[in-house]
Design an enzyme around this catalytic site. Structure first.
Site, PDB file in Angstrom:
ATOM      1  N   GLU A   1       0.830  -1.080   0.082  1.00 37.30           N
ATOM      2  CA  GLU A   1       0.046  -0.037  -0.099  1.00 37.30           C
ATOM      3  C   GLU A   1       0.715   1.223   0.050  1.00 37.30           C
ATOM      4  O   GLU A   1       0.998   1.914   1.119  1.00 37.30           O
ATOM      5  CB  GLU A   1      -0.871  -0.210   1.353  1.00 37.30           C
ATOM      6  CG  GLU A   1      -2.246  -1.072   1.069  1.00 37.30           C
ATOM      7  CD  GLU A   1      -3.384  -0.971   1.909  1.00 37.30           C
ATOM      8  OE1 GLU A   1      -3.314   0.185   2.577  1.00 37.30           O
ATOM      9  OE2 GLU A   1      -4.172  -1.539   1.669  1.00 37.30           O
TER      10      GLU A   1
ATOM     11  N   GLU B   1      -5.603  -8.347  -0.093  1.00 37.06           N
ATOM     12  CA  GLU B   1      -6.297  -7.974   1.098  1.00 37.06           C
ATOM     13  C   GLU B   1      -7.792  -7.850   0.363  1.00 37.06           C
ATOM     14  O   GLU B   1      -8.160  -7.061  -0.191  1.00 37.06           O
ATOM     15  CB  GLU B   1      -5.710  -6.656   1.809  1.00 37.06           C
ATOM     16  CG  GLU B   1      -4.561  -6.992   2.601  1.00 37.06           C
ATOM     17  CD  GLU B   1      -4.050  -5.689   3.268  1.00 37.06           C
ATOM     18  OE1 GLU B   1      -4.751  -5.245   3.849  1.00 37.06           O
ATOM     19  OE2 GLU B   1      -2.721  -5.526   3.606  1.00 37.06           O
TER      20      GLU B   1
END
Ligand code: GBH
Length: 465
Positions: free
Chosen positions: A170, A371
């Site tokens: 991320e 995720e």
């Protein structure tokens, strides 16, 4: 059973669970580990709700055997975990800490014995504090080179057992939220402010340079891993893709969503997968645009074996427009539902569109959903069980959409649920629970939730259940 057949995933599809080092390991200063920017940040009162910290976390550092057994009981065939850089290099660079390496050796023994495939993330936000102090962290090319060295070293040590490495997790989150703070729209014109360590407030120009450094670190690390790992080791990144969801599935609306998704990811996925910053990004940044060379762009866009996307919510709803961008961003309804985190706008369709748009825009060889999950107000009932019906709803709806995306041709090879167990949800602390397994943070006792039953059945049947 026809119903199951229609809802099944391709053979060999990975069903996994995910965690990260700072969120579960604890043992923050044990066995020679150096402090990370998260240790420093969490120790400042006010940064994390209720004064929670990852000092002990889930004590996974000592309870990893029980945790691997729990993953087995969930039917997980794969585990995505992160390696703590300051456990391996306490100062960020220099001599490796054998005791830190030993922890991951023990974890890998346990996973492989349980038949669980390890997928390792090299950076899930816990930068060695020493690099922050000495160089301003990601503001400096020193950190970029240190990361590539660390990545190559870890790959040389573990690639005989780990076949898939994710470089960084991320980019948009740790860069933008850590160096400026981000406002996420949650409907009705309301926004929530989100921040992460190191909690800086950089200027536009400095922020853009950190963004550039983060993707350069990914490119250099990818090359270092390829140089030092076993032949056949697979490398990619894991990004929280900004997804523009079209309102209607027509070619015009989908084109608008593609253009918007490409813009939303300009500084990260777009440059990593296209090898150039979009003109619109550079024009908008103006004199604050990052400084870079053509050679750096080539490094940043080193071909990858797979693309990892974390998928939680739509970043925007769009429709076609006549202007030069080709899309218009729509306001979000004030009554749009959210899940248990302030920022978590609910729309399972994002799980259809994120892989589809990734495929139509960038055509990667392979995609992993690295995720997906949600927070819920999990409370053990009188009988001791945790009835997280909202998480079951979320899971079923998201996997239905993912199955539809895969059946439509998106090359998705696996799904990792966030998270294997409740853990420290960054600034939100322990109270915001994302696990399939409930953790009592006073006793550290673990209890699988209702959603764990759902996940196990789905994994075992390789289908939406
Ligand atoms: C991930 O963060 C992290 O990788 C993981 O460590 C964390 O525990 C988990 O998810 C749950 O939060 O998307 O428009 O709202 C993802 C969560 C991504 C939420 C960025 C806030 C801000 C922009 N964050 N997002 S928006």
């Amino acid at each position: 059973m026809t119903a199951t057949g229609e809802r099944s995933f391709p053979e060999g599809f990975w069903w996994g669970v995910a965690t990260s080092a700072y969120q579960i390991e604890g043992a923050w200063d044990e066995d020679g580990k150096g402090p990370s920017i998260w240790d420093t940040y969490a120790h400042v009162p006010g940064n994390i709700r209720n004064g929670d910290t990852g000092d002990v976390g889930n004590d996974h550092y000592h309870r990893y055997r029980e945790d691997v057994a729990l993953m087995s009981s969930l039917g997980a065939g794969a585990y995505r975990f992160s390696i703590s850089w300051p456990r391996i290099f306490p100062e960020g660079t220099g001599r490796p800490n054998e005791k830190g390496l030993g922890f991951y050796d023990r974890l890998l023994v346990e996973l492989l014995a349980a038949g669980i495939e390890p997928f390792a993330t090299l950076y899930h936000w816990d930068l060695p504090e020493a690099l922050q102090v000495a160089h301003g962290g990601w503001q400096s090319m020193n950190t970029v080179h240190a990361f590539a060295d660390y990545a190559g070293f870890v790959a040389s040590r573990f690639s005989d057992r780990v076949r898939h490495f994710f470089t960084l997790n991320e980019f948009h989150s740790f860069v933008d939220m850590g160096h400026r703070g981000v406002r996420a729209e949650v409907g009705g014109g309301k926004t929530v402010r989100l921040a992460l360590a190191p909690g800086l407030e950089l200027s536009d120009a400095d922020l853009n340079q950190v963004r550039h450094h983060s993707v350069l670190a990914h490119g250099l690390a990818t090359r270092a891993i390829r140089e030092r790992a076993r032949a056949g080791t697979k490398v990619g990144f894991a990004e929280n893709i900004g997804t523009a969801v079209p309102i209607i599935d027509t070619p015009e609306h989908v084109s608008a969503a593609e253009a918007a998704t490409r813009d939303l990811n300009a500084a990260y996925m777009t440059v990593m997968l296209e090898g150039a910053y979009p003109d619109s990004y550079l024009a908008e940044a103006g004199s604050a645009a990052p400084r870079f060379t053509d050679e750096e762009l080539e490094t940043i866009s080193t071909p990858l074996d797979f693309v990892g996307i974390n998928v939680y919510r739509p970043s925007a709803y769009v429709e076609p427009s006549e202007d030069s961008r080709g899309y218009r961003t729509l306001p979000v309804s004030a009554s749009h539902p959210t899940m248990g985190s302030s920022w978590h706008l609910l729309d399972p369709a994002v799980m259809y569109w994120a892989p589809r748009l990734t495929t139509s825009l960038w055509d990667p060889e392979s995609i992993f959903i690295t995720e997906n999950g949600c927070a819920a107000a999990d409370v053990p009932a009188a009988d001791g069980r945790v009835y997280d019906t909202d998480r079951v709803m979320f899971l079923r709806a998201c996997l239905t959409e993912l199955q539809r995306s895969v059946a439509g041709g998106a090359p998705v090879d696996g799904y990792f649920h966030w998270s294997a167990q409740d853990n420290l949800e960054w600034g939100d602390g322990f109270g915001t629970r994302f696990g399939l397994v409930y953790v009592d943070f006073r006793t550290l006792e673990r209890t699988p939730k209702l959603s764990a039953d759902w996940f196990r059945h789905a994994a075992q049947r390789n289908a939406v259940v």
